[in-house]
Design a protein around this motif. Sequence first.
Motif, PDB file in Angstrom:
ATOM      1  N   GLU A   1       0.837  -1.190   0.000  1.00 42.57           N
ATOM      2  CA  GLU A   1       0.000   0.000   0.000  1.00 42.57           C
ATOM      3  C   GLU A   1       0.878   1.248   0.000  1.00 42.57           C
ATOM      4  O   GLU A   1       2.094   1.183   0.183  1.00 42.57           O
ATOM      5  N   SER A   2       0.279   2.403  -0.192  1.00 38.72           N
ATOM      6  CA  SER A   2       0.998   3.677  -0.153  1.00 38.72           C
ATOM      7  C   SER A   2       1.630   3.898   1.223  1.00 38.72           C
ATOM      8  O   SER A   2       0.934   3.848   2.241  1.00 38.72           O
ATOM      9  N   PRO A   3       2.947   4.153   1.282  1.00 39.54           N
ATOM     10  CA  PRO A   3       3.585   4.395   2.583  1.00 39.54           C
ATOM     11  C   PRO A   3       2.992   5.595   3.318  1.00 39.54           C
ATOM     12  O   PRO A   3       2.868   5.574   4.548  1.00 39.54           O
ATOM     13  N   ARG A   4       2.638   6.641   2.606  1.00 42.59           N
ATOM     14  CA  ARG A   4       2.064   7.829   3.249  1.00 42.59           C
ATOM     15  C   ARG A   4       0.726   7.504   3.886  1.00 42.59           C
ATOM     16  O   ARG A   4       0.401   7.986   4.983  1.00 42.59           O
ATOM     17  N   TYR A   5      -0.074   6.702   3.216  1.00 46.81           N
ATOM     18  CA  TYR A   5      -1.358   6.287   3.780  1.00 46.81           C
ATOM     19  C   TYR A   5      -1.140   5.432   5.026  1.00 46.81           C
ATOM     20  O   TYR A   5      -1.817   5.612   6.043  1.00 46.81           O
ATOM     21  N   LEU A   6      -0.171   4.525   4.956  1.00 46.50           N
ATOM     22  CA  LEU A   6       0.094   3.630   6.092  1.00 46.50           C
ATOM     23  C   LEU A   6       0.564   4.395   7.324  1.00 46.50           C
ATOM     24  O   LEU A   6       0.164   4.079   8.451  1.00 46.50           O
ATOM     25  N   LEU A   7       1.396   5.419   7.120  1.00 41.21           N
ATOM     26  CA  LEU A   7       1.950   6.143   8.258  1.00 41.21           C
ATOM     27  C   LEU A   7       1.016   7.246   8.754  1.00 41.21           C
ATOM     28  O   LEU A   7       0.693   7.307   9.947  1.00 41.21           O
ATOM     29  N   ILE A   8       0.565   8.100   7.844  1.00 41.00           N
ATOM     30  CA  ILE A   8      -0.184   9.284   8.269  1.00 41.00           C
ATOM     31  C   ILE A   8      -1.615   8.953   8.666  1.00 41.00           C
ATOM     32  O   ILE A   8      -2.148   9.519   9.624  1.00 41.00           O
ATOM     33  N   GLU A   9      -2.246   8.021   7.957  1.00 35.10           N
ATOM     34  CA  GLU A   9      -3.642   7.717   8.257  1.00 35.10           C
ATOM     35  C   GLU A   9      -3.806   6.470   9.114  1.00 35.10           C
ATOM     36  O   GLU A   9      -4.725   6.392   9.929  1.00 35.10           O
ATOM     37  N   LYS A  10      -2.926   5.473   8.945  1.00 37.40           N
ATOM     38  CA  LYS A  10      -3.041   4.233   9.713  1.00 37.40           C
ATOM     39  C   LYS A  10      -2.058   4.156  10.878  1.00 37.40           C
ATOM     40  O   LYS A  10      -2.149   3.237  11.701  1.00 37.40           O
TER      41      LYS A  10
ATOM     42  N   GLN B   1       2.589  14.852   9.090  1.00 39.49           N
ATOM     43  CA  GLN B   1       1.623  14.312  10.046  1.00 39.49           C
ATOM     44  C   GLN B   1       1.446  15.254  11.246  1.00 39.49           C
ATOM     45  O   GLN B   1       0.328  15.467  11.718  1.00 39.49           O
ATOM     46  N   ARG B   2       2.547  15.826  11.731  1.00 37.87           N
ATOM     47  CA  ARG B   2       2.462  16.744  12.868  1.00 37.87           C
ATOM     48  C   ARG B   2       1.693  18.009  12.497  1.00 37.87           C
ATOM     49  O   ARG B   2       0.919  18.537  13.290  1.00 37.87           O
TER      50      ARG B   2
END
Length: 529
Positions: A226-235, A265-266
């Motif tokens: 999956e998208s790394p940005r989605y995994l970190l920022i949203e999940k 994210q911050r």
Amino acid sequence: QFTVHIFSEIISLYLFLSLSLQHLTSSLLAVAFLTSFGSSMLYGYNLAVVNSPAVYIKDFYNRTSVSRNGTGLDGEALTLMYSLTVSVFAIGGLLGSLMVGMLVTRFGRKGTVVNSTVLVFIAGSLMGFSRICGSPEMVIFGRFVTGIHSGISLSVVPMYLGEIAPKNLRGFLGLVPSLFICAGVFSAQILGLHEILGKEDHWPLFLSLVVIPTFIQLMLLPWFPESPRYLLIEKHNVHATIIALKWYRAKCNIQSEIEEMQEEQRSLSSVETVSVWRLILDPLVRWQLLSVVVINIGMQLSGIDALWFYTNDIFRNAGIPEPEIQYTTVGTGAIEIIAGLIGCFTIEKLGRRPLIIGGFLVMGFCCAGITLSLVLQVHLPFMRYVSVGCVVGIIAGFCIGPAGVPFLITAELFKQSHRPAAYTVGGSLNWISNFTVGFVFPFLQMSAGSYCYLVFCCVCLAVAAFVFFVIPETKNKTFVEISQMFASKEAVPETQGLGHPDQLKLRKMNGYGTLENGSLEFDSSSSVP
């Protein structure tokens, strides 16, 4: 000297591409090709697939009416039915685009691409068995369903690729879907030749071939992350983010990328994924939103869909002999591929602005050229070939920039919290404009004749002017840096509607892309009694 200059520019471009593509891993390339092949290419295919079998589809509608009602359809009713068949694809696309925000938040970027494939199999079955069942409704509903899929994928694929790409390859990977859209149009033109699937018996198969690339995508894409940005920022899943980055990066500091995502994210710590309504009301993203609105509406009102939907009719009105029309149409498809490749391999060197401004300018001048050539060809027979050249110019200008840059810019102008809503707005306007052109153009052509292309000319020139004066260059910028470039345009006066310093701090924390050290220092000092 001119030859030396050209040669030096080619060498410079080659060296630039060599350095940039060092970061292009096999996983990145595979995902770009799989998502574009199984999703974006279908959009281009479905734009052009109804062009060559138009006569057979109309005849099928007429014969079905005779068998059901004992009488055939008159010319106006038949035109209306065929126009509905063409434009219902855009109605489905509008519905799909409105679902994007909800789907990508729930299923993720890759998950949405994979799960939406079921729509293609439903649509392919409906269109493939429509003649056996004697049902024009199955053709129309099948076009509607495949439109829903295209509406979803047209937004999700650029979003997915924009989030997995390193910043120096975001433009290159962002234009891969538009390249496959051109490939889809070209495939439909090739397969629509009379020698292949352009016969009366084959049009249901011709319409239903969309299931093949989707099946290949469904078999292979689930194996990629999956998208790394989605995994970190949203999940908030750091472990899965690291694994995804190891898949998508060759030699880079993964820690620095994670820190860049965490910085974003911050800045969004007090902002959840916003709705479309909140996006529209947010004054701090007004210029970004206006930019997305203008370029997405302009992309469709440029007249490109009128050319793709009714290419054969345009060439027929231009005086091209009937046996040569299908081969002339295929030739324009080859131009699309070449122009798409030029845009794809030059965007990281030239930037986004030159491609989109230049593309719209070329399209505007060529639209005016079509009108001029069609008016003069009565007295100057060679002008019919000028009109064909202008059609080629419009298609080349579109594919080199406006075909893909609007979707890329939509991803770049917004950070994670606002991106799904931005794609919903841009996608819905894109499809509304698509439907408008597809449905209205035949009647506009009948009423205004050759002068109908002047409307598209004005739209293209207006969009080029807007991009020139409003949208900054986003090449090699992070999402945070891009949003800060707009912060000065969207700055809200510090005393506007604020009665307490704490309200100022909250306004700036929620302010999109305005979280700056100076602001934080001011807020901290203001809160001291």
